[in-house]
Design a protein around this motif. Structure first.
Motif, PDB file in Angstrom:
ATOM      1  N   UNK A 195      70.033  -3.361   4.433  1.00  0.00           N
ATOM      2  CA  UNK A 195      68.692  -4.173   4.973  1.00  0.00           C
ATOM      3  C   UNK A 195      67.882  -4.270   3.884  1.00  0.00           C
ATOM      4  N   UNK A 196      67.942  -5.626   3.175  1.00  0.00           N
ATOM      5  CA  UNK A 196      67.222  -5.731   1.765  1.00  0.00           C
ATOM      6  C   UNK A 196      66.902  -7.256   1.618  1.00  0.00           C
ATOM      7  N   UNK A 197      65.834  -7.597   1.262  1.00  0.00           N
ATOM      8  CA  UNK A 197      65.431  -8.759   1.298  1.00  0.00           C
ATOM      9  C   UNK A 197      66.291  -9.721   0.035  1.00  0.00           C
ATOM     10  N   UNK A 198      67.011  -9.133  -1.219  1.00  0.00           N
ATOM     11  CA  UNK A 198      67.422  -9.798  -2.268  1.00  0.00           C
ATOM     12  C   UNK A 198      68.799 -10.216  -1.835  1.00  0.00           C
ATOM     13  N   UNK A 199      69.024 -11.539  -2.033  1.00  0.00           N
ATOM     14  CA  UNK A 199      70.253 -12.257  -2.028  1.00  0.00           C
ATOM     15  C   UNK A 199      70.790 -11.816  -0.500  1.00  0.00           C
ATOM     16  N   UNK A 214      75.553   0.520   8.163  1.00  0.00           N
ATOM     17  CA  UNK A 214      74.288  -0.036   7.844  1.00  0.00           C
ATOM     18  C   UNK A 214      73.197   0.588   7.649  1.00  0.00           C
ATOM     19  N   UNK A 215      72.619   0.258   6.399  1.00  0.00           N
ATOM     20  CA  UNK A 215      71.972   0.838   5.394  1.00  0.00           C
ATOM     21  C   UNK A 215      70.523   0.592   5.257  1.00  0.00           C
ATOM     22  N   UNK A 216      69.663   1.510   5.613  1.00  0.00           N
ATOM     23  CA  UNK A 216      68.129   0.998   5.872  1.00  0.00           C
ATOM     24  C   UNK A 216      67.234   2.075   4.988  1.00  0.00           C
ATOM     25  N   UNK A 217      66.265   1.325   4.393  1.00  0.00           N
ATOM     26  CA  UNK A 217      65.536   2.152   3.466  1.00  0.00           C
ATOM     27  C   UNK A 217      63.947   2.422   4.079  1.00  0.00           C
ATOM     28  N   UNK A 218      63.190   2.796   3.196  1.00  0.00           N
ATOM     29  CA  UNK A 218      61.732   3.152   3.685  1.00  0.00           C
ATOM     30  C   UNK A 218      61.029   1.804   3.626  1.00  0.00           C
ATOM     31  N   UNK A 219      60.058   1.624   4.621  1.00  0.00           N
ATOM     32  CA  UNK A 219      59.044   0.712   4.567  1.00  0.00           C
ATOM     33  C   UNK A 219      58.428   0.246   3.327  1.00  0.00           C
ATOM     34  N   UNK A 236      69.065  -9.483   6.444  1.00  0.00           N
ATOM     35  CA  UNK A 236      67.606  -9.389   6.872  1.00  0.00           C
ATOM     36  C   UNK A 236      67.601  -9.544   8.339  1.00  0.00           C
ATOM     37  N   UNK A 237      66.418  -9.107   8.836  1.00  0.00           N
ATOM     38  CA  UNK A 237      65.775  -9.463  10.205  1.00  0.00           C
ATOM     39  C   UNK A 237      64.958 -10.540   9.806  1.00  0.00           C
ATOM     40  N   UNK A 238      65.230 -11.997  10.550  1.00  0.00           N
ATOM     41  CA  UNK A 238      64.161 -12.810  10.415  1.00  0.00           C
ATOM     42  C   UNK A 238      62.863 -12.388  10.976  1.00  0.00           C
ATOM     43  N   UNK A 239      61.560 -12.350  10.157  1.00  0.00           N
ATOM     44  CA  UNK A 239      60.452 -12.003  10.547  1.00  0.00           C
ATOM     45  C   UNK A 239      59.620 -13.429  10.666  1.00  0.00           C
ATOM     46  N   UNK A 240      59.073 -13.425  11.919  1.00  0.00           N
ATOM     47  CA  UNK A 240      58.292 -14.551  12.418  1.00  0.00           C
ATOM     48  C   UNK A 240      56.689 -14.507  12.383  1.00  0.00           C
ATOM     49  N   UNK A 241      56.214 -13.165  12.023  1.00  0.00           N
ATOM     50  CA  UNK A 241      54.840 -13.126  11.999  1.00  0.00           C
ATOM     51  C   UNK A 241      54.187 -12.971  10.656  1.00  0.00           C
ATOM     52  N   UNK A 242      53.290 -12.224  10.372  1.00  0.00           N
ATOM     53  CA  UNK A 242      52.391 -12.337   9.027  1.00  0.00           C
ATOM     54  C   UNK A 242      52.945 -11.275   8.231  1.00  0.00           C
ATOM     55  N   UNK A 243      53.692 -10.307   8.590  1.00  0.00           N
ATOM     56  CA  UNK A 243      54.292  -9.341   7.712  1.00  0.00           C
ATOM     57  C   UNK A 243      55.788  -9.307   7.350  1.00  0.00           C
ATOM     58  N   UNK A 253      67.545  -0.015  14.861  1.00  0.00           N
ATOM     59  CA  UNK A 253      67.942  -0.149  16.052  1.00  0.00           C
ATOM     60  C   UNK A 253      68.415  -1.581  16.553  1.00  0.00           C
ATOM     61  N   UNK A 254      67.771  -2.736  16.009  1.00  0.00           N
ATOM     62  CA  UNK A 254      67.962  -3.898  15.931  1.00  0.00           C
ATOM     63  C   UNK A 254      69.752  -4.102  15.328  1.00  0.00           C
ATOM     64  N   UNK A 255      69.900  -3.653  14.035  1.00  0.00           N
ATOM     65  CA  UNK A 255      70.785  -3.858  13.565  1.00  0.00           C
ATOM     66  C   UNK A 255      72.078  -3.083  14.225  1.00  0.00           C
ATOM     67  N   UNK A 256      71.953  -1.895  14.657  1.00  0.00           N
ATOM     68  CA  UNK A 256      72.970  -0.950  15.354  1.00  0.00           C
ATOM     69  C   UNK A 256      73.617  -1.668  16.495  1.00  0.00           C
ATOM     70  N   UNK A 257      72.446  -1.923  17.402  1.00  0.00           N
ATOM     71  CA  UNK A 257      72.860  -2.476  18.588  1.00  0.00           C
ATOM     72  C   UNK A 257      73.390  -3.954  18.325  1.00  0.00           C
ATOM     73  N   UNK A 258      73.152  -4.764  17.362  1.00  0.00           N
ATOM     74  CA  UNK A 258      73.947  -5.813  17.287  1.00  0.00           C
ATOM     75  C   UNK A 258      75.461  -5.417  16.980  1.00  0.00           C
ATOM     76  N   UNK A 259      75.393  -4.589  15.942  1.00  0.00           N
ATOM     77  CA  UNK A 259      76.956  -4.020  15.820  1.00  0.00           C
ATOM     78  C   UNK A 259      77.553  -3.754  17.136  1.00  0.00           C
TER      79      UNK A 259
END
Length: 266
Positions: A195-199, A214-219, A236-243, A253-259
């Motif tokens: 879970x990373x923004x680059x490429x 599935x690998x996640x880091x700190x916020x 990436x998880x597409x973000x639709x808000x301001x952050x 949770x989103x990534x694991x349950x998609x798997x």
């Protein structure tokens, strides 16, 4: 029932247990840690943890409840309200505190029972609440292992046990350096999705039906370069808000349950 009784919080054994509760260094040195609560103790026993001593406050825990755990009466110690309050994090728990032996969780000790595993990896999580939530998510999805890379806290921190509601005992766990874990995953031919923004590409476009980590880091910091460079694919998880980020346990949770969805929850 024949058992010992300790009524003073100045008792040397109780003082040692207080240090165990508060100091990671003492937990690592002694190989012991505390478990508070009946549900947590039940899960630890199911997870084949060895219980050294069972302390109980009789006003909150009956002899019948105590016997349900099938722990030798020789290991039972009755404690006073003063001692219970000294040891307990939660005064509303059911009057049970156990002293248990820690397990080894090195990456070299990790044995995967599945030939097509789904693994959750978290790099350098700091907050016990986040680690506990990750462990609850992993338990809910029944992943094959949870691996903590570059750990900042020991897994038997009372706040992790509490926030995981005992799921620290229900998951297959390992920890190690990011480099050692990457080497382990690659040697086992497990795809690495970071879970990373680059490429990165959208997570739902990937195939998680094969052996997957599935690998996640700190916020705050995200993932280190080592993970981003080792990835089979950054996602990436597409973000639709301001952050541009969300809580690490929510993202996991989103990534694991998609798997799991792709695998038809098998």
């Amino acid at each position: 029932m024949a058992h010992k009784t300790i009524s003073s919080s100045q008792n040397q054994f109780i003082k040692h247990l207080v240090v165990l509760k508060e100091k990671s260094r003492e937990r690592k040195k002694s190989g012991l840690f505390l478990i508070e609560g009946q549900r947590e103790l039940s899960l630890a026993i199911k997870g084949n943890y060895e219980i050294e001593t069972l302390l109980f406050y009789p006003e909150l825990c009956s002899e019948t409840q105590l016997n349900d755990f099938k722990i030798s009466q020789l290991k039972h110690i009755e404690i006073s309200k003063e001692v219970f309050q000294k040891l307990a994090y939660r005064q509303t728990t059911e009057g049970i505190i156990a002293v248990a032996k820690a397990k080894r969780h090195t990456i070299s000790d990790l044995h995967l029972s599945s030939k097509n595993p789904l693994i959750l990896v978290a790099e350098a999580p700091e907050k016990p609440g986040n680690i506990g939530a990750l462990l609850r998510t992993a338990d809910a999805a029944n992943v094959d292992a949870v691996i903590i890379a570059n750990p900042k806290s020991d897994l038997y921190n009372p706040n992790i046990i509490r926030s995981s509601v005992g799921c620290v005992f229900t998951n297959t766990l390992a920890s190690g350096t990011s480099e050692d874990i990457i080497a382990f995953l690659k040697s086992a031919k497990i795809n690495i999705y970071c879970a990373a923004l680059q490429d990165a590409v959208n997570y739902h476009q990937q195939d998680f039906t094969q052996a997957t980590a599935i690998v996640v880091g700190t916020e705050a910091e995200g993932l280190s370069d080592a993970w981003r460079e080792a990835a089979t694919q950054n996602i990436i998880i597409p973000m639709q808000g301001q952050i541009d980020s969300m809580n690490v346990s929510v993202a996991a949770g989103i990534l694991v349950f998609e798997a799991k969805r792709q695998r038809n929850f098998k």
